[in-house]
Design a protein around this motif. Structure first.
Motif, PDB file in Angstrom:
ATOM      1  N   GLN A 255      61.358 119.075  12.975  1.00 42.95           N
ATOM      2  CA  GLN A 255      60.509 119.266  11.785  1.00 42.95           C
ATOM      3  C   GLN A 255      59.041 119.142  12.166  1.00 42.95           C
ATOM      4  O   GLN A 255      58.222 119.968  11.803  1.00 42.95           O
ATOM      5  CB  GLN A 255      60.865 118.223  10.722  1.00 42.95           C
ATOM      6  CG  GLN A 255      60.029 118.339   9.458  1.00 42.95           C
ATOM      7  CD  GLN A 255      60.593 117.494   8.326  1.00 42.95           C
ATOM      8  OE1 GLN A 255      61.700 116.987   8.403  1.00 42.95           O
ATOM      9  NE2 GLN A 255      59.838 117.338   7.269  1.00 42.95           N
ATOM     10  N   GLN A 256      58.714 118.099  12.924  1.00 43.40           N
ATOM     11  CA  GLN A 256      57.350 117.942  13.428  1.00 43.40           C
ATOM     12  C   GLN A 256      57.363 116.954  14.593  1.00 43.40           C
ATOM     13  O   GLN A 256      58.141 116.003  14.606  1.00 43.40           O
ATOM     14  CB  GLN A 256      56.410 117.442  12.323  1.00 43.40           C
ATOM     15  CG  GLN A 256      54.947 117.673  12.668  1.00 43.40           C
ATOM     16  CD  GLN A 256      54.027 117.407  11.491  1.00 43.40           C
ATOM     17  OE1 GLN A 256      54.421 117.511  10.323  1.00 43.40           O
ATOM     18  NE2 GLN A 256      52.794 117.044  11.778  1.00 43.40           N
ATOM     19  N   SER A 257      56.493 117.225  15.565  1.00 46.22           N
ATOM     20  CA  SER A 257      56.370 116.354  16.726  1.00 46.22           C
ATOM     21  C   SER A 257      54.975 115.707  16.709  1.00 46.22           C
ATOM     22  O   SER A 257      53.979 116.389  16.442  1.00 46.22           O
ATOM     23  CB  SER A 257      56.557 117.207  17.981  1.00 46.22           C
ATOM     24  OG  SER A 257      56.385 116.422  19.118  1.00 46.22           O
ATOM     25  N   PHE A 258      54.928 114.419  16.974  1.00 47.74           N
ATOM     26  CA  PHE A 258      53.663 113.659  16.925  1.00 47.74           C
ATOM     27  C   PHE A 258      53.409 112.999  18.280  1.00 47.74           C
ATOM     28  O   PHE A 258      54.357 112.594  18.956  1.00 47.74           O
ATOM     29  CB  PHE A 258      53.752 112.528  15.885  1.00 47.74           C
ATOM     30  CG  PHE A 258      53.879 112.987  14.466  1.00 47.74           C
ATOM     31  CD1 PHE A 258      52.756 113.091  13.648  1.00 47.74           C
ATOM     32  CD2 PHE A 258      55.124 113.302  13.931  1.00 47.74           C
ATOM     33  CE1 PHE A 258      52.874 113.498  12.326  1.00 47.74           C
ATOM     34  CE2 PHE A 258      55.250 113.715  12.609  1.00 47.74           C
ATOM     35  CZ  PHE A 258      54.125 113.818  11.803  1.00 47.74           C
ATOM     36  N   GLU A 265      52.271 107.888  11.313  1.00 48.45           N
ATOM     37  CA  GLU A 265      52.335 109.163  10.579  1.00 48.45           C
ATOM     38  C   GLU A 265      53.751 109.759  10.665  1.00 48.45           C
ATOM     39  O   GLU A 265      54.274 110.301   9.688  1.00 48.45           O
ATOM     40  CB  GLU A 265      51.352 110.136  11.240  1.00 48.45           C
ATOM     41  CG  GLU A 265      50.439 110.887  10.310  1.00 48.45           C
ATOM     42  CD  GLU A 265      49.567 111.834  11.122  1.00 48.45           C
ATOM     43  OE1 GLU A 265      49.769 113.043  11.000  1.00 48.45           O
ATOM     44  OE2 GLU A 265      48.724 111.345  11.894  1.00 48.45           O
ATOM     45  N   ALA A 266      54.342 109.639  11.837  1.00 51.16           N
ATOM     46  CA  ALA A 266      55.704 110.165  12.026  1.00 51.16           C
ATOM     47  C   ALA A 266      56.688 109.422  11.119  1.00 51.16           C
ATOM     48  O   ALA A 266      57.542 110.034  10.474  1.00 51.16           O
ATOM     49  CB  ALA A 266      56.118 110.024  13.489  1.00 51.16           C
ATOM     50  N   LEU A 269      56.235 110.604   7.494  1.00 52.95           N
ATOM     51  CA  LEU A 269      56.860 111.909   7.229  1.00 52.95           C
ATOM     52  C   LEU A 269      58.383 111.767   7.133  1.00 52.95           C
ATOM     53  O   LEU A 269      59.017 112.313   6.230  1.00 52.95           O
ATOM     54  CB  LEU A 269      56.508 112.913   8.330  1.00 52.95           C
ATOM     55  CG  LEU A 269      57.170 114.287   8.174  1.00 52.95           C
ATOM     56  CD1 LEU A 269      56.564 115.050   6.995  1.00 52.95           C
ATOM     57  CD2 LEU A 269      57.045 115.114   9.446  1.00 52.95           C
ATOM     58  N   ARG A 275      63.694 116.644   4.463  1.00 43.07           N
ATOM     59  CA  ARG A 275      63.904 116.593   5.899  1.00 43.07           C
ATOM     60  C   ARG A 275      64.410 117.934   6.403  1.00 43.07           C
ATOM     61  O   ARG A 275      65.145 118.635   5.714  1.00 43.07           O
ATOM     62  CB  ARG A 275      64.920 115.498   6.253  1.00 43.07           C
ATOM     63  CG  ARG A 275      64.519 114.099   5.793  1.00 43.07           C
ATOM     64  CD  ARG A 275      63.197 113.679   6.406  1.00 43.07           C
ATOM     65  NE  ARG A 275      63.063 114.197   7.742  1.00 43.07           N
ATOM     66  CZ  ARG A 275      63.720 113.741   8.797  1.00 43.07           C
ATOM     67  NH1 ARG A 275      64.517 112.709   8.655  1.00 43.07           N
ATOM     68  NH2 ARG A 275      63.563 114.280   9.964  1.00 43.07           N
ATOM     69  N   VAL A 279      62.215 114.300  13.159  1.00 41.29           N
ATOM     70  CA  VAL A 279      60.814 113.996  13.459  1.00 41.29           C
ATOM     71  C   VAL A 279      60.804 113.346  14.845  1.00 41.29           C
ATOM     72  O   VAL A 279      61.683 112.540  15.166  1.00 41.29           O
ATOM     73  CB  VAL A 279      60.231 113.046  12.391  1.00 41.29           C
ATOM     74  CG1 VAL A 279      58.840 112.583  12.782  1.00 41.29           C
ATOM     75  CG2 VAL A 279      60.226 113.734  11.030  1.00 41.29           C
TER      76      VAL A 279
END
Ligand SMILES: NC(=O)c1ccc[n+]([C@@H]2O[C@H](COP(=O)([O-])OP(=O)(O)OC[C@H]3O[C@@H](n4cnc5c(N)ncnc54)[C@H](OP(=O)(O)O)[C@@H]3O)[C@@H](O)[C@H]2O)c1
Length: 286
Positions: A255-258, A265-266, A269, A275, A279
């Motif tokens: 979904q998103q990589s931090f 922040e991760a 989210l 979802r 993450v």
């Protein structure tokens, strides 16, 4: 094996421990390093480890009873598989427990060629893995997700529907009665109270497994918690997932990589929803 970590998945248990809503949080020794799953390069071998070499790229999971330790420069994995060269480290780092859990419950439900399976909560970490691994076994999967994730479930190969009130009627409208299709099994990933409806759809509590509703056992459904509960595990699924990845039949949706310094922040989210897979925390250049 000890690895130099390239990427770490963020899991619901990390969120629950950090928030203090997990019972285990009270017994942990602080400071606690979150993270169960990681990918990286092997940097030291434990006693008796012979099937892997220093310098190999692997992905897997820390000792589950530790409930963490993977969001670090180095982590010790208790089970792992070789990361295919084409598999991005971010995907591999988030795979371990989702693939292990999905494999374990598909085994428990005896999902095989020709099975029809309902998954309630199919768009998250465990659900997205379970959809693809069930389809790879030859099953047809009806998956639930929020309205914004319907197309995502289709991309994974599931027949999508929404979760919540009226689920049995929506699922029945998908079943192909002309071919005598019926629901063989149901998996409750979400733990949002759908067990009576899943029992209704399958016709028997023993055809339903939950991983998230600890009150479900009073209804006669199976609660799967794996090794921590002395039950069979799904570790063999990591190698299966890696092989399917190489065939283009499996992926861990990220979904998103931090970057690691944005871990807060991760977590935010991952806590908020909706979802879409996992993450991830990842080091630069992965
Ligand atoms: N027992 C075990 O061995 C084990 C192992 C791993 C995880 N777990 C537990 O299993 C649960 C799921 O883990 P996960 O990693 O897949 O979590 P996740 O990535 O956060 O995914 C949660 C899923 O639940 C869906 N959902 C939200 N509200 C729902 C509702 N009312 N009805 C049905 N589905 C709903 C979400 O769909 P949308 O995003 O589309 O809203 C999402 O697909 C967590 O509670 C976790 O702690 C247990």
């Amino acid at each position: 094996v000890r690895i130099r970590v390239r990427a770490t998945g963020v899991s619901p248990v990390d969120l629950a421990i950090r928030a203090g809503t997990s019972r285990s949080a009270a017994t942990l020794r602080l400071p606690h390093i979150p993270g169960l799953d990681a990918a990286g390069v092997v940097d030291e071998l434990g006693d008796g480890v012979t099937n892997i070499a220093i310098g190999d790229e692997v992905f897997g999971t820390v000792e589950l009873a530790c409930l963490g330790g993977a969001s670090a420069e180095f982590a010790v994995l208790a089970f792992w598989a070789v990361r295919p060269p084409s598999m991005p480290a971010a995907q591999a780092g988030a795979a371990g427990t989702s693939v292990e859990t999905a494999t374990r419950v598909l085994d428990l439900l005896d999902i095989r060629d020709g099975s029809t399976l309902v998954i309630d909560g199919a768009a998250g970490g465990v659900g997205s893995a379970a959809v693809q691994l069930a389809i790879a076994r030859g099953a047809r999967v009806i998956g639930t997700a929020g309205a914004g994730n319907q197309e995502f479930l289709t991309e994974l190969g599931a027949v999508p529907t929404t979760y919540g009130v009226g689920l049995p009627a929506r699922v029945r409208s998908i079943i192909d009665y002309r071919t005598d299709e019926h629901i063989d099994a149901a998996l409750d990933v979400a733990g949002h109270g759908s067990l009576p409806e899943l029992i209704e759809l399958t016709g028997a509590p023993k055809k339903v497994v939950t991983i998230a509703d600890f009150d479900g056992v009073v209804l006669g459904v199976q609660l799967s918690i794996g090794e921590l509960g002395g039950q069979p595990n799904g570790k063999h699924g990591l190698g299966v997932a890696a092989a399917l990845f190489e065939q283009g039949r499996f992926r861990i949706p990220v979904q998103q990589s931090f970057p690691y310094e944005n871990a807060a922040e991760a977590h935010a989210l991952a806590s908020a929803g909706p979802r879409r897979g996992k993450v991830v925390l990842a080091a630069p250049a992965v």
